[in-house]
Design a protein around this motif. Structure first.
Motif, mmCIF file in Angstrom:
data_model
loop_
_atom_site.group_PDB
_atom_site.id
_atom_site.type_symbol
_atom_site.label_atom_id
_atom_site.label_comp_id
_atom_site.label_asym_id
_atom_site.label_seq_id
_atom_site.Cartn_x
_atom_site.Cartn_y
_atom_site.Cartn_z
ATOM 1 N N VAL A 105 38.145 33.907 20.990
ATOM 2 C CA VAL A 105 38.503 32.766 21.845
ATOM 3 C C VAL A 105 39.623 33.161 22.808
ATOM 4 C CG1 VAL A 105 39.239 30.348 21.870
ATOM 5 C CG2 VAL A 105 37.786 31.172 20.017
ATOM 6 N N TYR A 106 40.554 33.967 22.337
ATOM 7 C CA TYR A 106 41.663 34.426 23.183
ATOM 8 C C TYR A 106 41.138 35.105 24.453
ATOM 9 C CZ TYR A 106 45.657 37.199 24.743
ATOM 10 O OH TYR A 106 46.653 37.759 25.500
ATOM 11 N N PHE A 107 40.181 36.018 24.302
ATOM 12 C CA PHE A 107 39.679 36.783 25.442
ATOM 13 C C PHE A 107 38.795 35.962 26.385
ATOM 14 C CE2 PHE A 107 40.580 40.559 22.671
ATOM 15 C CZ PHE A 107 41.611 41.044 23.458
ATOM 16 N N LYS A 108 38.470 34.722 26.019
ATOM 17 C CA LYS A 108 37.756 33.842 26.948
ATOM 18 C C LYS A 108 38.648 33.458 28.128
ATOM 19 C CE LYS A 108 34.306 31.813 23.894
ATOM 20 N NZ LYS A 108 33.772 30.566 23.326
ATOM 21 N N GLY A 109 39.959 33.510 27.904
ATOM 22 C CA GLY A 109 40.910 33.313 28.987
ATOM 23 C C GLY A 109 41.082 31.885 29.461
ATOM 24 N N GLY A 116 45.468 20.147 18.063
ATOM 25 C CA GLY A 116 46.369 19.703 19.120
ATOM 26 C C GLY A 116 47.462 20.692 19.476
ATOM 27 N N ILE A 117 47.499 21.810 18.790
ATOM 28 C CA ILE A 117 48.512 22.834 19.066
ATOM 29 C C ILE A 117 47.930 23.835 20.060
ATOM 30 C CG2 ILE A 117 49.939 24.670 18.083
ATOM 31 C CD1 ILE A 117 49.630 23.144 15.359
ATOM 32 N N PRO A 118 48.546 23.966 21.247
ATOM 33 C CA PRO A 118 48.036 24.928 22.231
ATOM 34 C C PRO A 118 48.102 26.358 21.686
ATOM 35 C CG PRO A 118 49.707 23.492 23.206
ATOM 36 C CD PRO A 118 49.723 23.242 21.723
ATOM 37 N N MET A 119 47.044 27.088 21.888
ATOM 38 C CA MET A 119 46.954 28.470 21.428
ATOM 39 C C MET A 119 47.088 29.415 22.618
ATOM 40 S SD MET A 119 46.408 28.671 18.149
ATOM 41 C CE MET A 119 47.274 27.238 17.581
ATOM 42 N N PRO A 120 47.588 30.613 22.377
ATOM 43 C CA PRO A 120 47.685 31.585 23.474
ATOM 44 C C PRO A 120 46.297 32.036 23.916
ATOM 45 C CG PRO A 120 48.320 32.593 21.385
ATOM 46 C CD PRO A 120 48.087 31.139 21.114
ATOM 47 N N HIS A 121 46.227 32.473 25.159
ATOM 48 C CA HIS A 121 44.959 32.979 25.680
ATOM 49 C C HIS A 121 45.234 34.049 26.717
ATOM 50 C CE1 HIS A 121 45.494 30.641 29.391
ATOM 51 N NE2 HIS A 121 45.948 29.677 28.602
ATOM 52 N N ALA A 122 44.236 34.877 26.952
ATOM 53 C CA ALA A 122 44.351 35.922 27.967
ATOM 54 C C ALA A 122 44.510 35.272 29.341
ATOM 55 C CB ALA A 122 43.107 36.808 27.939
ATOM 56 N N PRO A 123 45.213 35.946 30.259
ATOM 57 C CA PRO A 123 45.414 35.369 31.591
ATOM 58 C C PRO A 123 44.101 35.089 32.328
ATOM 59 C CG PRO A 123 46.661 37.429 31.334
ATOM 60 C CD PRO A 123 45.864 37.229 30.090
ATOM 61 N N GLU A 124 43.082 35.882 32.009
ATOM 62 C CA GLU A 124 41.757 35.661 32.613
ATOM 63 C C GLU A 124 40.687 36.159 31.659
ATOM 64 O OE1 GLU A 124 41.307 39.597 35.389
ATOM 65 O OE2 GLU A 124 42.399 37.906 36.228
ATOM 66 N N LEU A 125 39.469 35.760 31.897
ATOM 67 C CA LEU A 125 38.336 36.157 31.053
ATOM 68 C C LEU A 125 38.218 37.675 31.017
ATOM 69 C CD1 LEU A 125 35.629 35.644 29.524
ATOM 70 C CD2 LEU A 125 34.536 35.503 31.769
#
Length: 178
Positions: A105-109, A116-125
């Motif tokens: 899910v992280y690498f989906k960007g 309800g807790i925001p999770m970190p994500h990659a800056p872009e896909l």
């Protein structure tokens, strides 16, 4: 010496079992629901998976503090060795599997949250990494069916064929009497 795991260990074991079953069911049954339900089903899968990660780490810490009670009658050392190997695989699998799911899910960007807790994500896909990690996540998850099956079969085999206390050590119910 105790003849059962602690009530905390038993609770964590069966709670993890329910969460794993829920995560697997969410993915296996999502095709039976309309597409509009897919985000909710995916959220169930991700929430259960990340909960498994937290509880498996907790289980590992509790397992370090409270050793496993003895199996009576004592099994052959080879059986004990195989048991330790399978348990190590289970712990590794259900710690690594949620991490792989998280990375998928992280690498989906894009923005996402758990409870309800925001999770970190990659800056872009990053489609290539996302695909590779997702494939590995699915491979480990599919392997999980066999490992879980072996684990359950062994517990039942111990109980009904060898007639030892392996299964009873992890069953909820009456407290262990010293």
């Amino acid at each position: 010496m105790r003849s059962k795991y602690t009530s905390l260990q038993i609770t964590l074991h069966w709670l993890v079992f329910l969460l794993i079953a829920s995560a697997y069911c969410a993915m296996e049954l999502k095709g039976f629901f309309p597409r509009s339900y897919r985000p909710a089903i995916n959220a169930i899968h991700v929430t259960c998976g990340l909960s498994v990660l937290v509880l498996m780490v907790l289980r590992l810490l509790v397992r370090i503090k409270y050793r496993a009670p003895a199996i009576t009658p004592k099994p052959h050392p080879a059986i004990t060795g195989i048991s330790h190997l399978v348990h190590t695989i289970i712990y590794l699998m259900f710690i690594v599997l949620p991490i792989l799911g998280f990375l998928t899910v992280y690498f989906k960007g894009h923005d996402w949250s758990v409870l309800g807790i925001p999770m970190p994500h990659a800056p872009e896909l990053d489609e290539d990494r996302q695909f590779e990690v997702k494939e590995l996540h699915e491979l480990v998850a599919n392997t999980g069916y066999f490992v879980i099956g072996i684990h359950a079969f062994a517990a039942l085999f111990h109980h009904y064929i060898w007639k030892d206390n392996t299964l009873l050590r992890m069953m909820p119910g009456k407290k262990d009497r010293l």
